[in-house]
Structure formats: structure tokens, C-alpha cells
Design a protein around this motif. Structure first.
Motif, short mmCIF file in Angstrom:
data_model
loop_
_atom_site.label_atom_id
_atom_site.label_comp_id
_atom_site.label_asym_id
_atom_site.label_seq_id
_atom_site.Cartn_x
_atom_site.Cartn_y
_atom_site.Cartn_z
N VAL A 90 0.89 -1.37 0.17
CA VAL A 90 -0.13 0.02 -0.04
C VAL A 90 1.12 0.96 0.10
N LEU A 91 1.88 1.28 0.80
CA LEU A 91 2.86 2.39 1.04
C LEU A 91 3.61 2.89 -0.30
N ASP A 92 3.92 1.47 -1.21
CA ASP A 92 4.49 1.89 -2.42
C ASP A 92 3.57 2.23 -3.33
N VAL A 148 10.91 13.59 -8.30
CA VAL A 148 10.18 12.29 -8.99
C VAL A 148 11.21 11.33 -9.38
N VAL A 149 12.13 11.51 -10.34
CA VAL A 149 13.08 10.81 -11.02
C VAL A 149 14.09 10.16 -9.94
N GLU A 150 14.58 11.10 -9.30
CA GLU A 150 15.87 10.71 -8.27
C GLU A 150 15.22 10.04 -6.97
N GLU A 151 14.12 10.45 -6.66
CA GLU A 151 13.57 9.96 -5.35
C GLU A 151 12.56 8.96 -5.43
N VAL A 152 11.26 9.65 -5.87
CA VAL A 152 9.96 8.77 -5.79
C VAL A 152 10.07 7.81 -6.29
N ILE A 153 10.24 7.48 -7.59
CA ILE A 153 10.13 6.26 -8.16
C ILE A 153 11.06 5.30 -7.76
N PRO A 154 12.27 5.60 -7.83
CA PRO A 154 13.41 4.48 -7.14
C PRO A 154 12.94 4.12 -5.97
N GLU A 155 12.32 4.90 -5.08
CA GLU A 155 12.06 4.48 -3.68
C GLU A 155 10.86 3.57 -3.89
N THR A 156 9.81 3.61 -4.66
CA THR A 156 8.64 2.74 -4.86
C THR A 156 9.31 1.18 -5.66
N GLN A 157 10.41 1.06 -6.09
CA GLN A 157 10.82 0.04 -6.63
C GLN A 157 11.73 -0.86 -5.80
N GLY A 187 10.14 -4.79 -4.51
CA GLY A 187 9.45 -5.57 -4.98
C GLY A 187 8.10 -5.61 -5.49
N ASN A 188 7.52 -4.17 -5.31
CA ASN A 188 5.98 -3.99 -5.49
C ASN A 188 6.01 -2.93 -6.91
N ASN A 189 6.81 -3.38 -7.92
CA ASN A 189 7.02 -2.53 -8.97
C ASN A 189 5.63 -2.45 -9.73
N ASP A 190 4.75 -3.36 -10.01
CA ASP A 190 3.37 -3.19 -10.74
C ASP A 190 2.51 -2.37 -9.96
N ILE A 191 2.44 -2.55 -8.79
CA ILE A 191 1.57 -1.70 -7.91
C ILE A 191 2.12 -0.05 -7.73
N ALA A 192 3.21 -0.14 -7.59
CA ALA A 192 4.03 1.42 -7.82
C ALA A 192 3.57 2.10 -8.98
N THR A 193 3.59 1.27 -10.14
CA THR A 193 3.55 1.79 -11.56
C THR A 193 2.14 2.23 -11.78
N LEU A 194 1.09 1.21 -11.32
CA LEU A 194 -0.42 1.74 -11.40
C LEU A 194 -0.55 3.06 -10.47
#
Length: 274
Positions: free
Chosen positions: A46-48, A238-247, A250-257
Motif C-alpha cells: 500500500v505504501l509503495d 520524482v525521478v531521483e527519489e520517488v520512483i526509485p523508492e517505490t521500486q 518488489g512492488n513494481n506493478d502496484i507502484a507503477t499503477l
């Protein structure tokens, strides 16, 4: 209801409007941080997903609320029309890049030896909050700059557009408050301190909002550059911090959605209300 809010913000000085709008953004961060007072933990999936949502909102806001108006209000054709936005965008990204390299901070869920910036003796909790504080500077600046544009009567800068941006940033600040406070709690910090640190991370937004509004009010020609500057800073975050943090978990799909959902929500808000 929205028309009444717009009328109210139109009736007060733009600097005060910027302050109130960014205080709203801080308030929703505090609401998110208050979840730590009610729950022991939040599921990492959920957090990711929520972090991905914040990234999507920031990407959409960077274009719909900042870059597009910056280009629209610039005269000329071809490269001449887009150059102020390009210069401002690069400047904003480089500004955050410099802060990222100079100021000590630690991103969420990173190990103690992954501290970025200059070496310091700061505690891990301080470094974590400082990382999110850097994240919030361009958000407050973006809202303030739009209200500053209203102050000098530039058609592309409207109260409705500034409020829409503030609403979008506020919406993404709520899960961001959760994302800051919960890891602090997991580190052993008390509920009260986790909440205080979580909400404090967004206190810089009202300050940046007022600075943005004042700077444009005094130096009108910089508005296209200032809007694009805020956009560049937000995209860097977003590019340097937020997106890398969500990856990282292992919750890549949820984070991408989550990113897609956040982008769509901000786009709908901006087009429908702004």
C-alpha cells in the motif's frame, strides 16, 4: 462550493492566498502523518502504491499546471517561445541536483551508509525528514508562483489554476505524510514524535509558497522561468527519489499503477477545475 472558494481567494492579496493554499498542503501532510497515531504499521504494498501516486501527481502537475502555462504566456514562435520554459526547467532540476549533493539527507528505507550530501553528525531521523523537506520545496514554490502570476494580472495564471494545483499537491501530501511517519515509527520513535517529524517535513511549503508569490510580484518577467523552474525541480524529485523508492521492495506493478492513477487524477483536476 468551488466557486465560493475561488471568490474568497480572489478577494485577498495573492501572497496571503499563497500562504493559505500552501498551509492547506501542509495540513494534509499532517493528516497523513496522524495515521501513525492510529495504526502500528501500513502494508508496504500500500505504501509503495501511495508513493507512486504522489509521483504521478507531481509529473502531471509539472506539465498541466506549470510547463504548459509557462509556454503559453511566452511570446514569439518556435524556439523563441519555448526557450524560457526550457531554461527554467533545466534551472529547477540543477537547483535540486545541487541541494541533493550538498545538503545531508537520507531517503526512506535506505541504510545508514546511504546518506547523501555532505557528511554530518545529524541523527538518522533528522536526515530522513530533511530528505522529504527538500522534496516539498518545489511544491510550495509552484503554488506561490502561480498566485504571484495572478497578482500581476497574467491571463495564463488564474486563481482557479493555483487552487487546483494546491488541491492536487495536498492530495498527494496525505499519503506522503503516512510514508514519512510510519518508517520513523518502525525505527522505534514514539507515535507522538513520528507524527511531529512527519508533519514538520511539509512546513517548508508555506515558506516556499510566499517566496514564490513575492518573487513573481516583484519581477514579473521571470514568471515563465519560475513556473518551469518549479516543474524541473519537481520532475527531478520524482525521478531521483520517488520512483526509485517505490521500486526497492518488489512492488513494481502496484507502484507503477499508482503513478498512472496519480497522473490521471491530477490531469482531471487541472483540466476540469483549472
Amino acid at each position: 462550493m468551488m466557486n465560493q472558494i475561488i471568490d474568497f481567494f480572489s478577494s485577498i492579496p495573492p501572497v496571503w492566498a499563497a500562504l493559505l493554499a500552501t498551509l492547506f498542503c501542509w495540513f494534509l501532510t499532517a493528516v497523513g502523518a496522524s495515521f501513525v497515531l492510529l495504526f502500528k504499521k501500513v502494508n508496504q504494498v500500500v505504501l509503495d502504491g501511495m508513493l507512486g501516486f504522489t509521483g504521478g501527481v507531481m509529473i502531471a502537475a509539472s506539465f498541466w499546471s506549470l510547463l504548459a502555462p509557462a509556454i503559453a504566456m511566452t511570446g514569439g514562435e518556435g524556439f523563441r517561445k519555448v526557450m524560457p520554459a526550457a531554461i527554467g526547467f533545466i534551472g529547477g532540476a540543477l537547483f535540486l541536483f545541487a541541494l541533493d549533493k550538498l545538503l545531508p539527507h537520507l531517503h526512506l528505507n535506505h541504510a545508514d551508509d546511504e546518506v547523501e550530501g555532505l557528511k554530518s553528525g545529524w541523527q538518522k531521523t533528522t536526515l530522513l525528514v530533511f530528505a522529504i523537506t527538500l522534496h516539498n520545496i518545489p511544491e510550495g514554490l509552484a503554488v506561490g508562483v502561480l498566485f504571484g502570476g495572478v497578482a500581476v494580472g497574467i491571463p495564463e495564471a488564474s486563481v482557479a489554476g493555483a487552487l487546483t494545483l494546491a488541491i492536487g499537491i495536498g492530495i498527494q501530501n496525505l499519503p506522503e505524510g503516512i510514508a514519512v511517519a510510519m518508517p520513523l515509527r518502525r525505527m522505534g520513535m514514539s507515535r507522538g514524535k513520528s507524527f511531529m517529524y512527519g508533519q514538520a517535513s511539509a512546513l517548508v511549503e508555506p515558506i516556499a509558497g510566499v517566496v514564490g508569490a513575492l518573487s513573481v510580484a516583484f519581477f514579473t518577467p521571470i514568471l515563465p522561468y519560475a513556473l518551469a523552474f518549479a516543474a524541473g525541480a519537481m520532475i527531478f524529485v520524482v525521478v531521483e527519489e520517488v520512483i526509485p523508492e517505490t521500486q526497492r521492495n518488489g512492488n513494481n506493478d502496484i507502484a507503477t499503477l499508482g503513478v498512472i492513477g496519480g497522473f490521471v487524477v491530477m490531469m482531471l483536476l487541472d483540466v476540469a477545475l483549472g
